[in-house]
Design an enzyme around this catalytic site. Structure first.
Site, PDB file in Angstrom:
ATOM      1  N   HIS A  82      24.313   1.786  51.846  1.00  0.00           N
ATOM      2  CA  HIS A  82      25.557   2.666  51.397  1.00  0.00           C
ATOM      3  C   HIS A  82      25.123   3.756  50.457  1.00  0.00           C
ATOM      4  O   HIS A  82      24.198   3.700  49.512  1.00  0.00           O
ATOM      5  CB  HIS A  82      26.502   1.773  50.447  1.00  0.00           C
ATOM      6  CG  HIS A  82      27.687   2.427  49.803  1.00  0.00           C
ATOM      7  ND1 HIS A  82      28.788   2.644  50.504  1.00  0.00           N
ATOM      8  CD2 HIS A  82      27.764   2.918  48.459  1.00  0.00           C
ATOM      9  CE1 HIS A  82      29.464   3.453  49.722  1.00  0.00           C
ATOM     10  NE2 HIS A  82      29.033   3.352  48.479  1.00  0.00           N
ATOM     11  N   ASP A 161      40.656  -3.355  46.406  1.00  0.00           N
ATOM     12  CA  ASP A 161      40.209  -2.198  46.326  1.00  0.00           C
ATOM     13  C   ASP A 161      41.114  -0.932  46.575  1.00  0.00           C
ATOM     14  O   ASP A 161      40.901  -0.036  45.844  1.00  0.00           O
ATOM     15  CB  ASP A 161      38.694  -2.169  46.922  1.00  0.00           C
ATOM     16  CG  ASP A 161      37.937  -0.832  46.263  1.00  0.00           C
ATOM     17  OD1 ASP A 161      37.796  -0.644  45.335  1.00  0.00           O
ATOM     18  OD2 ASP A 161      37.771   0.037  47.558  1.00  0.00           O
ATOM     19  N   ARG A 168      43.501   3.705  39.714  1.00  0.00           N
ATOM     20  CA  ARG A 168      42.764   4.450  39.112  1.00  0.00           C
ATOM     21  C   ARG A 168      42.523   5.910  39.104  1.00  0.00           C
ATOM     22  O   ARG A 168      42.345   6.514  38.181  1.00  0.00           O
ATOM     23  CB  ARG A 168      41.209   3.992  39.188  1.00  0.00           C
ATOM     24  CG  ARG A 168      41.056   2.325  39.101  1.00  0.00           C
ATOM     25  CD  ARG A 168      39.745   1.759  39.466  1.00  0.00           C
ATOM     26  NE  ARG A 168      38.567   2.649  39.421  1.00  0.00           N
ATOM     27  CZ  ARG A 168      37.484   2.737  40.217  1.00  0.00           C
ATOM     28  NH1 ARG A 168      37.420   1.895  41.398  1.00  0.00           N
ATOM     29  NH2 ARG A 168      36.530   3.555  39.894  1.00  0.00           N
ATOM     30  N   SER A 183      34.025  -2.002  43.099  1.00  0.00           N
ATOM     31  CA  SER A 183      34.459  -1.103  44.378  1.00  0.00           C
ATOM     32  C   SER A 183      33.621  -1.078  45.300  1.00  0.00           C
ATOM     33  O   SER A 183      34.152  -1.469  46.594  1.00  0.00           O
ATOM     34  CB  SER A 183      35.190   0.367  43.724  1.00  0.00           C
ATOM     35  OG  SER A 183      35.720   1.027  45.031  1.00  0.00           O
ATOM     36  N   LYS A 187      33.125  -4.084  48.922  1.00  0.00           N
ATOM     37  CA  LYS A 187      33.229  -3.655  50.289  1.00  0.00           C
ATOM     38  C   LYS A 187      32.195  -4.327  51.089  1.00  0.00           C
ATOM     39  O   LYS A 187      32.300  -4.800  52.157  1.00  0.00           O
ATOM     40  CB  LYS A 187      33.599  -2.269  50.269  1.00  0.00           C
ATOM     41  CG  LYS A 187      34.898  -2.003  49.996  1.00  0.00           C
ATOM     42  CD  LYS A 187      35.117  -0.392  50.383  1.00  0.00           C
ATOM     43  CE  LYS A 187      34.413   0.740  49.489  1.00  0.00           C
ATOM     44  NZ  LYS A 187      35.036   0.848  48.221  1.00  0.00           N
TER      45      LYS A 187
END
Length: 441
Positions: A82, A161, A168, A183, A187
């Site tokens: 990621h 999320d 947010r 967050s 995932k």
């Protein structure tokens, strides 16, 4: 249990229990909690912070708030990668097939781009016929058969999320490392991988502009991953200028293909090989990172990585011929050269400005509902530290319409600074965070 008591407890700097965190997430996702109470807790967290244990509990509560992916039918250690987002960051399309070619299954769910950053799914959709929206069953089948699949996130993955991030975004509570870490990691955990490698960006085009903030976020995410039983590594890399030379969907796919075919070198290739080495190491495929690097280099040099990309494209409905013939990708015919207004050295190339310029051409979106044009974008001819003469081409703009062109040129030009003296160049990689600790380079 009352939400008010939880808000007051965190407001006063106390540590929340797992039950209190679970209650908050469950009630908010179920629609039984008003936005104002959830906002109050987020603001209390923003100012008072969370311990590593609290962050891990929040991550797990979010990860299991909806559908999760069970990758156990796929043999071996499954690895995911990621990036925290950037410009010209096409590492997934390079590194995922390379790692798969080394025998480690890569099961990755990706998202779309928003604002100045590009999304892997958008890039893949520029390949004719490619369908990234596979069922979970087909996702698992493709990874088993091919060794790699990159697909879009399912709608039911981590609903907590989606709801909390939207809140947010409008309450000024985005920039907090525990909230960002939960967050991202929720995932990754819901997507089912055993090993996770994070590419945490630092610089003008990144979410975390300072290197120190990037290391803090990297440490938080690695800590969460280890706490919840995932082998996790974070590499902190530079995003003060675009990583690759192409910014725009089909253009970035073309650049990734050229790297896999051994036709291009540069920063994008270097970071991709480094991430690949750490993916193999984190998944236990090699004893050292150096061995991992040698393995991904062999997969690149032998053409196995390019072949693996072809197999993935075919498995997901795309035209695999683009790997051998990138001219099959949809690229705009009109190309405008952007010239240097003075001679000197490139002292900075603001990644955010260049990404915004590409977005103005149609390569990006402001909202997730916006349509993008896969054909357009920017190809850079220079990088920071290089000499340029007056009138020399800095970049080429690929466009399909004149609308916003002048604004795109102005935005790009503001982001490229030319000085008489060569600049002090920044390192491409700042360091790595592992279970053993922080190693700064």
């Amino acid at each position: 249990m009352r939400m008010l008591d939880i808000i007051l407890k965190k407001r006063d700097g106390e540590e929340l229990t797992k039950d209190e965190i679970d209650f908050f997430v469950q009630e908010y996702v179920a629609g039984r909690m008003p936005d104002y109470q959830a906002s109050a807790l987020l603001m209390a967290i923003y100012f008072q912070g969370m311990t590593s244990r609290e962050t891990a509990d929040l991550t797990l509560a979010m990860a299991y708030s909806g559908e999760t992916v069970d990758l156990s039918p796929i043999p071996g250690i499954k690895v995911d990668k990621h990036s925290t987002g950037g410009v010209g960051d096409t590492t997934t399309l390079v590194v995922a097939p390379l790692v798969a070619a080394c025998g480690v299954p890569v099961a990755k769910m990706s998202g779309r781009g928003l604002g100045h950053t590009g999304g892997t799914i958008d890039k893949l959709e520029s390949i004719p016929g490619f369908n990234p929206f596979q069922s979970i069953e087909d996702f698992i089948r493709i990874v088993k058969e091919v060794g790699v699949a990159v697909v879009g996130q399912t709608e039911n993955l981590v609903p907590a999320d989606k709801k909390l991030y939207a809140l947010r975004d409008v309450t000024g509570t985005v920039e907090h490392k525990s909230l960002i870490a939960s967050s991202v990691m929720s995932k990754k955990i819901a997507a089912g991988a055993d090993a996770i490698v994070l590419d945490v960006k630092a610089g003008s085009g990144a979410f975390m502009e300072s290197v120190e903030e990037a290391f803090e976020l990297a440490q938080e995410m690695v800590s969460v991953g280890i706490r919840v039983g995932r082998s996790t590594t974070a590499v902190v890399t530079d995003m003060s200028q675009p990583l690759g030379m192409a910014i725009g969907n089909a253009l970035e796919v073309r650049e990734a293909i050229e790297i896999l075919k051994g036709e291009r070198t540069g920063a994008l290739k270097e970071v991709s090989l480094l991430l690949g080495a750490y993916m193999l190491y984190t998944a236990g495929r090699c004893q050292t990172v150096k061995q991992g690097r040698e393995m991904v280099e062999e997969a690149l040099d032998s053409g196995k990585g390019a072949q693996k990309l072809k197999e993935m494209i075919r498995a997901e409905g795309g035209d695999e011929r683009v790997v051998d013939n990138p001219s099959l990708l949809p690229v705009a015919e009109e190309v405008i050269a952007i010239k240097a207004q003075r001679g000197g050295y490139i002292s900075s190339m603001d990644a955010r400005s260049i990404g915004q310029a590409a977005r103005l051409l149609g390569a990006g979106r402001n909202t997730k509902e916006d349509k993008i044009d896969h054909r357009v974008g920017i190809v850079l001819h220079k990088r920071v530290g290089e000499r340029v003469e007056k009138g020399e081409t800095l970049a080429e703009f690929y466009l399909t319409k004149e609308e916003n062109l002048q604004e795109a040129i102005d935005t790009f030009s503001r982001g490229v600074i030319i000085d008489e003296q060569p600049p002090q160049t920044k390192p491409l990689v700042y360091g790595v965070v592992t279970r053993e600790g922080v190693e700064r380079w």
